[in-house]
Write a protein that holds these residues in place. Structure first.
Motif, short mmCIF file in Angstrom:
data_model
loop_
_atom_site.label_atom_id
_atom_site.label_comp_id
_atom_site.label_asym_id
_atom_site.label_seq_id
_atom_site.Cartn_x
_atom_site.Cartn_y
_atom_site.Cartn_z
N LYS A 146 51.45 -1.10 -11.29
CA LYS A 146 49.99 -1.19 -11.34
C LYS A 146 49.54 -2.38 -12.18
O LYS A 146 48.58 -3.08 -11.83
CB LYS A 146 49.41 0.12 -11.88
CG LYS A 146 49.61 1.30 -10.94
CD LYS A 146 48.74 2.49 -11.31
CE LYS A 146 49.16 3.14 -12.60
NZ LYS A 146 48.33 4.33 -12.92
N GLU A 147 50.25 -2.61 -13.29
CA GLU A 147 49.93 -3.75 -14.15
C GLU A 147 50.11 -5.07 -13.40
O GLU A 147 49.32 -6.01 -13.60
CB GLU A 147 50.83 -3.73 -15.40
CG GLU A 147 50.46 -2.66 -16.42
CD GLU A 147 51.51 -2.51 -17.51
OE1 GLU A 147 52.42 -3.37 -17.57
OE2 GLU A 147 51.43 -1.53 -18.27
N LEU A 148 51.14 -5.14 -12.57
CA LEU A 148 51.39 -6.37 -11.81
C LEU A 148 50.23 -6.67 -10.85
O LEU A 148 49.81 -7.83 -10.71
CB LEU A 148 52.70 -6.26 -11.02
CG LEU A 148 53.05 -7.46 -10.13
CD1 LEU A 148 53.17 -8.74 -10.96
CD2 LEU A 148 54.34 -7.20 -9.36
N VAL A 149 49.72 -5.64 -10.21
CA VAL A 149 48.58 -5.83 -9.31
C VAL A 149 47.39 -6.39 -10.08
O VAL A 149 46.71 -7.32 -9.62
CB VAL A 149 48.21 -4.51 -8.60
CG1 VAL A 149 46.89 -4.63 -7.85
CG2 VAL A 149 49.32 -4.11 -7.62
N HIS A 150 47.13 -5.83 -11.25
CA HIS A 150 46.03 -6.34 -12.08
C HIS A 150 46.30 -7.77 -12.55
O HIS A 150 45.38 -8.60 -12.61
CB HIS A 150 45.82 -5.43 -13.30
CG HIS A 150 45.13 -4.14 -12.98
ND1 HIS A 150 43.91 -4.08 -12.34
CD2 HIS A 150 45.50 -2.84 -13.21
CE1 HIS A 150 43.54 -2.82 -12.20
NE2 HIS A 150 44.49 -2.05 -12.72
N LYS A 151 47.56 -8.06 -12.86
CA LYS A 151 47.94 -9.40 -13.35
C LYS A 151 47.71 -10.45 -12.26
O LYS A 151 47.17 -11.54 -12.53
CB LYS A 151 49.42 -9.38 -13.76
CG LYS A 151 49.91 -10.68 -14.38
CD LYS A 151 51.37 -10.57 -14.81
CE LYS A 151 51.88 -11.87 -15.40
NZ LYS A 151 53.31 -11.77 -15.79
N ILE A 152 48.12 -10.14 -11.02
CA ILE A 152 47.91 -11.07 -9.91
C ILE A 152 46.42 -11.27 -9.66
O ILE A 152 45.94 -12.39 -9.42
CB ILE A 152 48.61 -10.56 -8.63
CG1 ILE A 152 50.12 -10.50 -8.83
CG2 ILE A 152 48.29 -11.48 -7.44
CD1 ILE A 152 50.88 -9.80 -7.70
N THR A 153 45.66 -10.17 -9.76
CA THR A 153 44.20 -10.24 -9.59
C THR A 153 43.59 -11.19 -10.61
O THR A 153 42.78 -12.08 -10.26
CB THR A 153 43.58 -8.84 -9.75
OG1 THR A 153 44.09 -7.97 -8.74
CG2 THR A 153 42.06 -8.91 -9.63
N LYS A 154 43.96 -11.03 -11.87
CA LYS A 154 43.42 -11.88 -12.94
C LYS A 154 43.79 -13.34 -12.75
O LYS A 154 42.97 -14.24 -12.98
CB LYS A 154 43.92 -11.38 -14.30
CG LYS A 154 43.29 -10.08 -14.76
CD LYS A 154 43.88 -9.61 -16.08
CE LYS A 154 43.29 -8.26 -16.49
NZ LYS A 154 43.90 -7.74 -17.74
N LYS A 155 45.02 -13.58 -12.30
CA LYS A 155 45.49 -14.96 -12.10
C LYS A 155 44.67 -15.67 -11.02
O LYS A 155 44.22 -16.81 -11.20
CB LYS A 155 46.97 -14.96 -11.72
CG LYS A 155 47.56 -16.35 -11.50
CD LYS A 155 49.03 -16.27 -11.12
CE LYS A 155 49.63 -17.65 -10.91
NZ LYS A 155 48.96 -18.40 -9.82
N ILE A 156 44.46 -14.97 -9.90
CA ILE A 156 43.70 -15.58 -8.80
C ILE A 156 42.25 -15.79 -9.21
O ILE A 156 41.64 -16.82 -8.92
CB ILE A 156 43.80 -14.72 -7.52
CG1 ILE A 156 45.25 -14.71 -7.01
CG2 ILE A 156 42.88 -15.26 -6.42
CD1 ILE A 156 45.49 -13.81 -5.81
N ASN A 157 41.68 -14.81 -9.93
CA ASN A 157 40.30 -14.97 -10.40
C ASN A 157 40.17 -16.16 -11.34
O ASN A 157 39.17 -16.90 -11.30
CB ASN A 157 39.83 -13.69 -11.10
CG ASN A 157 39.42 -12.61 -10.12
OD1 ASN A 157 38.99 -12.91 -9.00
ND2 ASN A 157 39.54 -11.35 -10.52
N LYS A 158 41.18 -16.36 -12.17
CA LYS A 158 41.16 -17.49 -13.09
C LYS A 158 41.26 -18.81 -12.33
O LYS A 158 40.56 -19.78 -12.64
CB LYS A 158 42.33 -17.37 -14.08
CG LYS A 158 42.34 -18.43 -15.16
CD LYS A 158 43.50 -18.23 -16.13
CE LYS A 158 43.52 -19.32 -17.18
NZ LYS A 158 44.68 -19.16 -18.12
N ASP A 159 42.13 -18.83 -11.29
CA ASP A 159 42.32 -20.05 -10.50
C ASP A 159 41.04 -20.47 -9.79
O ASP A 159 40.80 -21.67 -9.58
CB ASP A 159 43.43 -19.84 -9.47
CG ASP A 159 44.82 -19.71 -10.09
OD1 ASP A 159 44.96 -20.07 -11.28
OD2 ASP A 159 45.74 -19.23 -9.41
N PHE A 160 40.21 -19.49 -9.40
CA PHE A 160 39.01 -19.79 -8.63
C PHE A 160 37.72 -19.70 -9.45
O PHE A 160 36.63 -19.82 -8.91
CB PHE A 160 38.89 -18.84 -7.42
CG PHE A 160 39.79 -19.21 -6.27
CD1 PHE A 160 39.34 -20.07 -5.27
CD2 PHE A 160 41.08 -18.72 -6.20
CE1 PHE A 160 40.15 -20.41 -4.21
CE2 PHE A 160 41.92 -19.06 -5.14
CZ PHE A 160 41.45 -19.90 -4.13
#
Length: 430
Positions: free
Chosen positions: A293-307
């Motif tokens: 579950k943490e990984l899903v949140h981590k990927i979400t945060k990374k993409i949000n940061k990139d955009f």
């Protein structure tokens, strides 16, 4: 065995497919048809306190026939079938004395149930199989379980010399869409523990299941004429694809087994402006489950940061909802209920297959609601599709296991078994 065949066919020919998009319980009106039939049948065989509530949960009692105190036990099955494959117009085929070869399910469409692909078939050479006609599922999940419970209760009623304590049974709606235990009244049921008859091949005895979560993700985008899109268009479908590619490789249902967990993409649809992704997370180990579950949140945060600069707000919105947890934590303190089922099987010359469920049952939810509830085989194979089948002999053996558990419960010193269970738990901790 003919009574088992007749009873099973009378159930599976009633369409009880559940609907995950419905907000009612049961999720489909047609589930009431079988629920009401079961009420009348239970009354006819002599069960007492037969009830059906406003949400189609059917309960009934077989009173104790011994004078000494015996724990009240229960047996549970669900009557809905999965929406993954049609359960309408089921036309079962009976294959007597199976010869170990291919079974032609549907000549017109050349649909074949073959042991070359489904090797478990070879275990049942010489037995009677009930299959589909290749156009629907069968419904052994879990109408085989219902058949076995009703047949076992009828047998005990007709054979009062077999001693047993009070037995409660319950048939539930909507298990296949994860809502079978939502409105289960554990207090009304009144059992100290229970067993779901919802496993697969003969011998299965399960008290470990996945920890489970569902994930819904929305990806946003910006649509611009493709001829003038450089630096302006944001394609939400490509962002969703990037998200999926950042999940661990090889951790999907088709690449895992046993205790191995996974991420499973179940739905993907979208356009440039918006894409919806749904996936499920499964793992037996709670620490690994939390990390997933943490990984899903981590990927979400990374993409949000990139955009963040280009889009100006979160471009990915993620919602994770826990669905159920591993019943092992609730069953281990009363491990004698597993010992009891194992002893019943061994006394009937059935080899117990104790293994983790790669899924969930009503029992895992019920265990967390105060009713420890491991899972016992119902006999079916290849659930949720046109290749589903069930050996009649396996259903007969499941009936015998229910009867034997009832008998053993009335003749067992549970104070000794409880001590044994606590001893096992202490040993494991060391």
């Amino acid at each position: 065995m003919q009574n088992i065949i007749d009873r099973f066919i009378s159930y599976v020919t009633i369409d009880t497919e559940s609907d995950p998009n419905s907000q009612t319980t049961p999720s489909t009106e047609k589930q009431w048809v079988l629920a009401k039939k079961l009420v009348e049948e239970l009354k006819a065989i002599g069960m007492e306190d037969v009830t059906i509530d406003d949400h189609s949960y059917v309960m009934a009692t077989l009173p104790s026939n011994v004078e000494h105190d015996v724990p009240t036990i229960g047996f549970v099955s669900h009557f809905d079938t999965t929406p993954d494959f049609t359960g309408a117009n089921v036309k079962p085929q009976i294959i007597e004395n199976y010869d170990g070869g291919d079974i032609l399910l549907n000549a017109e469409q050349n649909i074949v149930l073959s042991p070359n692909y489904f090797k478990d078939l070879l275990q049942y050479k010489g037995q009677t199989l009930i299959t589909t006609n290749g156009l629907t599922l069968l419904g052994a999940d879990d109408k085989a379980g219902i058949t076995e419970i009703v047949t076992a209760m009828e047998y005990l009623i007709k054979n009062p010399k077999i001693k047993h304590g009070k037995i409660r049974i319950c048939f539930t709606p909507d298990e296949e869409i994860g809502r079978g235990a939502d409105l289960f009244d554990v207090e009304k049921f009144g059992a100290k523990w229970a067993y779901t008859m919802d496993g697969s091949q003969i011998g299965e005895l399960e008290y470990e299941n996945f920890n489970a979560a569902g994930v819904k993700i929305t990806f946003k985008g910006k649509s611009v004429h493709p001829g003038y899109a450089k630096g302006k268009m944001i394609n939400s479908m490509l962002i969703a694809n990037d998200f999926i590619n950042q999940l661990p490789k090889g951790e999907t249902p088709q690449e895992t087994k046993g205790y191995e967990g996974f991420f499973h993409v179940t739905q993907l649809s979208g356009s440039i402006e918006e894409t919806k992704l749904e996936l499920i997370i499964r793992d037996h180990d709670m620490k690994k489950f939390l990390k997933r579950k943490e990984l899903v949140h981590k990927i979400t945060k990374k993409i949000n940061k990139d955009f963040a600069k280009q889009f100006g707000e979160d471009i990915v919105i993620t919602e994770i909802k826990d669905q159920y947890y591993n019943m092992k934590e609730k069953v281990e303190p009363v491990f004698f209920i597993i010992d009891l089922a194992e002893k019943a099987m061994k006394s009937l010359n059935i080899k117990p297959l104790i293994k983790p469920i790669r899924g969930g049952t009503d029992g895992c939810r019920l265990s967390y609601m105060g009713l420890p509830c491991p899972n016992i085989f119902a006999g079916g194979h290849n659930f949720h599709g046109k290749y589903e089948y069930v050996p009649v002999e396996s259903m007969q053996k499941a009936v015998e296991v229910i009867v034997k558990i009832a008998e053993l419960t009335a003749t067992t010193d549970f104070s000794e078994l409880e001590k044994k269970s606590k001893g096992k738990k202490k040993k494991e901790k060391k």
